[in-house]
Design an enzyme around this catalytic site. Structure first.
Site, short mmCIF file in Angstrom:
data_model
loop_
_atom_site.label_atom_id
_atom_site.label_comp_id
_atom_site.label_asym_id
_atom_site.label_seq_id
_atom_site.Cartn_x
_atom_site.Cartn_y
_atom_site.Cartn_z
N TYR A 185 0.82 -1.21 0.00
CA TYR A 185 0.00 0.00 0.00
C TYR A 185 0.85 1.26 0.00
O TYR A 185 1.87 1.31 0.69
CB TYR A 185 -0.90 0.02 1.24
CG TYR A 185 -1.80 1.23 1.27
CD1 TYR A 185 -2.97 1.24 0.52
CD2 TYR A 185 -1.46 2.36 1.99
CE1 TYR A 185 -3.79 2.35 0.50
CE2 TYR A 185 -2.28 3.48 1.99
CZ TYR A 185 -3.43 3.46 1.24
OH TYR A 185 -4.24 4.58 1.23
N TRP B 113 1.40 5.59 -1.80
CA TRP B 113 1.16 6.60 -2.83
C TRP B 113 2.25 6.67 -3.89
O TRP B 113 2.02 7.20 -4.96
CB TRP B 113 1.03 7.96 -2.16
CG TRP B 113 -0.37 8.25 -1.77
CD1 TRP B 113 -1.12 7.57 -0.86
CD2 TRP B 113 -1.20 9.31 -2.30
NE1 TRP B 113 -2.37 8.15 -0.78
CE2 TRP B 113 -2.44 9.21 -1.64
CE3 TRP B 113 -1.00 10.31 -3.23
CZ2 TRP B 113 -3.48 10.10 -1.91
CZ3 TRP B 113 -2.04 11.18 -3.49
CH2 TRP B 113 -3.27 11.07 -2.84
N1 LIG Z 1 -1.69 8.58 12.35
C1 LIG Z 1 -2.11 8.60 11.09
N2 LIG Z 1 -1.61 7.74 10.19
C2 LIG Z 1 -2.03 7.77 8.91
C3 LIG Z 1 -3.00 8.71 8.49
C4 LIG Z 1 -3.53 9.60 9.46
O1 LIG Z 1 -4.41 10.44 9.17
N3 LIG Z 1 -3.05 9.53 10.75
N4 LIG Z 1 -3.40 8.73 7.18
C5 LIG Z 1 -3.31 7.50 6.43
C6 LIG Z 1 -3.53 7.71 5.01
S1 LIG Z 1 -5.00 8.45 4.58
C7 LIG Z 1 -2.69 7.27 4.05
S2 LIG Z 1 -3.16 7.35 2.41
C8 LIG Z 1 -1.40 6.66 4.38
C9 LIG Z 1 -0.28 7.06 3.42
O2 LIG Z 1 0.81 6.25 3.55
P1 LIG Z 1 1.85 6.00 2.35
O3 LIG Z 1 1.19 6.19 1.04
O4 LIG Z 1 2.51 4.70 2.59
O5 LIG Z 1 2.87 7.18 2.59
P2 LIG Z 1 3.97 7.83 1.64
O6 LIG Z 1 4.90 8.54 2.55
O7 LIG Z 1 3.30 8.64 0.58
O8 LIG Z 1 4.71 6.58 1.01
C10 LIG Z 1 5.12 6.54 -0.31
C11 LIG Z 1 6.51 5.94 -0.39
O9 LIG Z 1 6.83 5.72 -1.75
C12 LIG Z 1 8.17 6.15 -2.00
N5 LIG Z 1 8.24 6.47 -3.45
C13 LIG Z 1 7.98 7.63 -4.09
N6 LIG Z 1 8.12 7.48 -5.42
C14 LIG Z 1 8.45 6.19 -5.64
C15 LIG Z 1 8.72 5.41 -6.82
O10 LIG Z 1 8.64 5.87 -7.93
N7 LIG Z 1 9.02 4.09 -6.63
C16 LIG Z 1 9.09 3.52 -5.40
N8 LIG Z 1 9.41 2.23 -5.32
N9 LIG Z 1 8.86 4.24 -4.27
C17 LIG Z 1 8.53 5.54 -4.40
C18 LIG Z 1 8.37 7.32 -1.09
O11 LIG Z 1 9.73 7.56 -0.85
C19 LIG Z 1 7.59 6.87 0.16
O12 LIG Z 1 8.40 6.16 1.05
O13 LIG Z 1 -1.03 7.01 5.72
C20 LIG Z 1 -2.04 6.69 6.67
N10 LIG Z 1 -1.51 6.89 8.02
N1 LIG Z 2 -0.80 18.40 2.39
C1 LIG Z 2 -1.30 17.15 2.39
N2 LIG Z 2 -2.52 16.93 1.87
C2 LIG Z 2 -3.04 15.67 1.86
C3 LIG Z 2 -2.30 14.56 2.34
C4 LIG Z 2 -1.00 14.83 2.90
O1 LIG Z 2 -0.29 13.92 3.37
N3 LIG Z 2 -0.54 16.12 2.90
N4 LIG Z 2 -2.83 13.30 2.28
C5 LIG Z 2 -3.92 13.05 1.34
C6 LIG Z 2 -4.63 11.81 1.69
S1 LIG Z 2 -3.91 10.33 1.32
C7 LIG Z 2 -5.87 11.80 2.22
S2 LIG Z 2 -6.65 10.32 2.53
C8 LIG Z 2 -6.58 13.04 2.53
C9 LIG Z 2 -7.22 12.92 3.91
O2 LIG Z 2 -8.04 13.98 4.15
P1 LIG Z 2 -8.70 14.15 5.60
O3 LIG Z 2 -9.20 12.87 6.09
O4 LIG Z 2 -9.63 15.26 5.48
O5 LIG Z 2 -7.38 14.53 6.43
P2 LIG Z 2 -7.02 14.93 7.92
O6 LIG Z 2 -6.05 16.05 7.78
O7 LIG Z 2 -6.58 13.74 8.68
O8 LIG Z 2 -8.36 15.40 8.58
C10 LIG Z 2 -9.00 16.63 8.31
C11 LIG Z 2 -9.38 17.29 9.59
O9 LIG Z 2 -10.34 16.52 10.30
C12 LIG Z 2 -10.29 16.92 11.65
N5 LIG Z 2 -10.71 15.84 12.53
C13 LIG Z 2 -9.98 14.80 12.99
N6 LIG Z 2 -10.74 14.02 13.79
C14 LIG Z 2 -11.97 14.58 13.82
C15 LIG Z 2 -13.20 14.25 14.47
O10 LIG Z 2 -13.33 13.26 15.18
N7 LIG Z 2 -14.25 15.07 14.23
C16 LIG Z 2 -14.18 16.16 13.43
N8 LIG Z 2 -15.28 16.88 13.23
N9 LIG Z 2 -13.03 16.51 12.84
C17 LIG Z 2 -11.95 15.73 13.01
C18 LIG Z 2 -8.84 17.29 11.94
O11 LIG Z 2 -8.79 18.49 12.67
C19 LIG Z 2 -8.22 17.37 10.56
O12 LIG Z 2 -7.44 18.53 10.34
O13 LIG Z 2 -5.67 14.13 2.54
C20 LIG Z 2 -4.91 14.21 1.34
N10 LIG Z 2 -4.27 15.50 1.30
MO LIG Z 3 -5.09 8.62 2.21
#
Ligand SMILES: Nc1nc2c(c(=O)[nH]1)N[C@H]1C(S)=C(S)[C@@H](COP(=O)(O)OP(=O)(O)OC[C@H]3O[C@@H](n4cnc5c(=O)[nH]c(N)nc54)[C@H](O)[C@@H]3O)O[C@H]1N2
Ligand SMILES: Nc1nc2c(c(=O)[nH]1)N[C@H]1C(S)=C(S)[C@@H](COP(=O)(O)OP(=O)(O)OC[C@H]3O[C@@H](n4cnc5c(=O)[nH]c(N)nc54)[C@H](O)[C@@H]3O)O[C@H]1N2
Ligand SMILES: [Mo]
Length: 767
Positions: A114, A116
């Protein structure tokens, strides 16, 4: 390298940029002229393409190289690496794959992988890995995302589909024209709108919310963080206890029912099972009416405020937005189901500018008016292995071979994993309870990782295959989520011995006798032309004529024209529910689902319901603060954490943690101080930021700092050492990072800085 007469272009998940190069390499990424609101994140790559954090040659962990598979797995993350040749890793990897497949079968390979990775339609790391593994008999995979697994499993039972409605979330233009009241659970976080998966040309979220505010839309920001809504919205801020939105929605629904403000005609024509839900709201099933007073106690919001809001929502043309973050908490299915029920009671679903939206500004594409074109992607072939896990059950999988788990009505078992392969994701960033995951990670016999930088994942591998970044290879960004389709130019030669993921798999495929099946005789450019050709044909079917390949390469990008009509979620169902029924058993919105009720899950009944979360402020005896670990403003997840943009946001070199001034004062803490955030699962070191833009009792620290473990502490500020690893429910088994209690105190004086940005010890073997 291909020559071009225009400025070099690249596309990333955070935008399109011009790339400046001199003899020493990439000097800058400049904003794309079509982007009115470019993201600063891009520049973060300029300083880290080479240097100490870059992986420049294939590497094997010392014990594994000396002792073979299964040697000292507990030393992963601590041992030196030995530099080897590509010929040697090709040999080692192919021999190990053959051994595992012959002895344990393909199901012993876990390649959910899993993550990005980077933008680019062809060099999609996960797609390349899976295509390769399917050529040799497949792998155990994963289902759903970390983003919103609870919604991905629940919403199809309720609306018949999740991705379809999400991808047609009512556009900002339609909101500006038709909406009066915009109620956002989790806000409209512009920081998140910087991102769109697969690349984007122009950022629209700031313009979207500004346009709506200027048109007179009133905003309500329901979130523990005031900053989840931009100041331009001049929003009313209502801060519920985190993880209690379901109770708040039930309270609002009860007011509508109690005061007969609900739209009975809509409910009768478009929904099924409202009576069951109404009985629950009235307390007929459990003796507890879900009144405003009841909700007020749970959410810590005055009951009057709840009643007033419900009446306003019934009186005005209202849009309800539910942030994806609401799914990433215990019982994360419920807020989305409750929001659908609430919006159904208001009766505005499917009408212009109102109804329901799934997470405005969670990404740039939510509410972006666009045509949906099905662009081609690299075919992955067929995976004959039926085993899979819900993606966030990875630690359970490694800990518990043969163990059973529930998922969406099925009872399944975990295969016995011997080999883990990750390409393009970082579980040491994304998973919860990382200290526990790290212990489980010691169990497989072999871990293979494709990475370009020495982050925590690469350090916890046995075999590290160094890959290129997008700036070191040619690609095309084709994405249905954005109107801009962009040429990704190769700007520099591969750094060190790095190869693209595709070339890495070609080398191993050749040794295993499947190169012809893997490449089908096409070069990377042949593949890109092939993907582009098919995409052109599917665009033509939508009435869009993409330029020919040479013109596309010459111009560098193409913008797909906007559709004439504003996008409106569930519009055709609203217009004619008989001709366009939902793909649910009743063809209608299932406020009660017999299917889900039939699963008899104690943690996911047949209609939206409030269940207390495992960790929340309503029961905060052990640890008194609720920690929100949301998405970082300065980067995408853990990517470019070592770059200048992410590092410039730090406090004394520490990841910032925000706390309310009253909570800081009560603990004698001051801004800029180094603190330790802790609970039973671990400790996280951070730099303190004090603010009144966060509700008392809540602390916020972004995800993304590279995990740097020392005992159970992360010295570098990764909050996932603290978050619980538990499924949302037996239905979806999604991650629950946002339901987490902690305490904070001053860190010991003179704490050393993290060493995560210097590489592990590397041993080079003389040829
Ligand atoms: N506590 C907490 N944890 C969370 C979340 C949260 O809200 N709170 N959010 C969750 C969510 S929504 C998501 S989507 C996940 C995201 O988690 P990930 O998608 O696993 O996070 P990334 O850091 O984007 O990991 C991408 C990796 O790919 C590598 N990479 C970039 N380009 C390439 C390439 O071309 N080839 C290869 N082989 N590697 C490459 C980068 O160096 C990086 O290590 O995290 C989750 N974890
Ligand atoms: N810059 C940047 N943008 C991103 C990403 C990133 O890594 N960096 N990740 C991308 C990815 S993979 C995803 S999935 C999306 C995720 O998008 P979201 O799920 O919207 O991401 P978060 O920033 O975790 O949450 C948004 C807000 O929800 C609020 N929140 C948390 N818990 C609660 C709750 O219990 N109740 C309420 N009402 N609010 C709450 C927090 O204050 C938080 O700032 O973002 C994407 N956009
Ligand atoms: Mo995500």
């Amino acid at each position: 390298m291909k020559q071009t007469h225009r400025d070099l272009l690249t596309s990333a998940h955070w935008g399109t940029y011009h790339v400046d190069v001199d003899a020493g390499g990439v000097t800058a990424l400049r904003p794309f002229e079509q982007d009115g609101d470019p993201s600063p994140i891009g520049q973060g790559i300029a300083g880290v393409l080479d240097g100490p954090t870059r992986i420049t040659a294939p590497m094997v962990r010392k014990s594994w190289l000396e002792g073979g598979p299964g040697s000292a797995g507990h030393l992963r993350g601590e041992e030196p690496f030995v530099e080897v040749s590509w010929a040697e890793t090709d040999r080692l990897v192919s021999a190990e794959l053959s051994r595992v497949i012959e002895t344990h079968g393909n199901r012993a390979i876990y390649a959910g992988s899993y993550g990005w990775a980077s933008a680019g339609r062809f060099h999609h790391a996960q797609g390349q890995l899976k295509r390769f593994l399917n050529c040799i008999g497949g792998y155990t995979g994963s289902k759903n995302t970390y983003s919103f697994a609870a919604a991905e499993v629940l919403v199809p039972h309720v609306l018949g589909d999740f991705r379809g409605p999400l991808d047609s979330t009512t556009s900002w233009q339609s909101i500006a024209k038709h909406c009066e009241l915009f109620v956002a659970f989790g806000g409209v976080p512009l920081k998140n709108g910087q991102i769109s998966q697969g690349g984007l040309g122009a950022h629209v979220q700031k313009a979207g919310i500004t346009g709506a505010a200027e048109a007179g839309v009133t905003f309500v920001n329901i979130s523990p963080l005031k900053t989840d809504m931009d100041a331009v919205a001049q929003a009313e801020w209502i801060a519920p206890r985190p993880s209690t939105d379901t109770a708040l929605m039930l309270g609002l629904a009860h007011v509508l029912l109690d005061e007969a403000l609900h739209d009975t005609a809509f409910l009768a024509k478009y929904t099924a099972g409202f009576d069951r839900f109404a009985a629950y709201l009235r307390g007929e099933t459990d003796g507890i009416p879900k009144s405003a007073n009841w909700a007020a106690d749970i959410c810590a919001i005055p009951a009057d405020k709840i009643r007033t809001l419900a009446r306003r929502m019934a009186r005005q043309r209202t849009m309800i937005s539910v942030s994806w973050s609401l799914t990433r908490q215990d019982h994360g299915e419920q807020p989305f189901w409750a929001a659908i029920a609430l919006a159904s009671m208001l009766g505005q679903i499917g009408l212009p500018g109102t109804g329901l939206g799934f997470g405005y500004s969670a990404m740039n594409n939510v509410g972006l008016n666009r045509r949906q074109i099905e662009y081609a992607s690299l075919p992955q072939g067929h995976n004959p292995v039926p085993d899979f896990i819900p993606v966030a059950r990875v630690t359970d999988l490694l800990e518990n071979p043969g163990g059973y788990f529930d998922y969406d009505g099925q009872s399944r078992s975990y295969p016995d994993i011997r080999l883990v392969w990750w390409a393009g994701g970082n579980p040491f960033h994304h998973h919860q309870d990382l200290n526990r995951m790290r212990r489980a990670w010691a169990r497989p016999e072999t871990v293979i990782v494709n990475e370009w930088c020495w982050n925590s994942l690469a350090r916890h591998a046995d075999i590290v295959l160094p890959c290129t970044t997008p700036l070191e290879r040619s690609d095309i960004a084709l994405t249905p989520k954005d109107p801009f389709q962009v040429v990704m130019d190769q700007a520099i030669d591969p750094v060190g011995q790095a190869k693209s993921d595709h070339d890495i798999f070609c080398g191993i495929a050749a040794r295993m006798g499947v190169e012809a099946a893997f490449t089908e005789g096409r070069s990377p450019e042949d593949w890109q032309r092939w993907l582009y050709d098919i995409s052109r044909q599917s665009a033509a079917r939508e009435g869009v004529s993409l330029p020919d390949w040479d013109s596309f390469q010459r111009d560098g990008y193409f913008r797909v024209p906007e559709p004439e009509q504003d996008m409106i979620m569930l519009e055709s169902f609203r217009k004619d529910p008989v001709a366009h029924p939902l793909k649910t058993p009743s063809g209608k919105i299932e406020i009660f689902s017999q299917t889900i009720a039939g699963f008899e899950y104690d943690d996911c009944p047949g209609h939206p319901a409030w269940m207390t979360p495992v960790e929340w402020l309503g029961d905060a005896r052990a640890y008194p603060l609720h920690m929100i670990s949301n998405q970082p403003r300065t980067k995408l997840h853990s990517q470019l954490d070592h770059g200048i943009v992410s590092q410039s946001g730090r406090i004394k070199g520490r990841e910032p943690c925000m706390m309310h001034s009253a909570d800081a004062a009560a603990r004698g803490l001051v801004p800029g101080q180094v603190v330790r955030i802790f609970n039973d699962r671990g400790t996280c070191i951070a730099g303190l930021e004090v603010s009144d833009d966060i509700m008392p009792g809540v602390v916020q620290i972004s995800t993304g700092a590279w995990y740097d473990p020392q005992a159970d502490a992360c010295r570098n500020g990764n909050p996932n050492v603290l978050t619980p690893d538990k499924g949302t429910s037996r239905l979806a088994q999604g991650p629950i990072a946002h339901s987490c209690l902690v305490e904070i105190e001053a860190a010991p004086e003179g704490l050393a800085h993290s060493q995560i940005y210097t590489p592990p010890e590397l041993i080079s073997r003389a040829p």
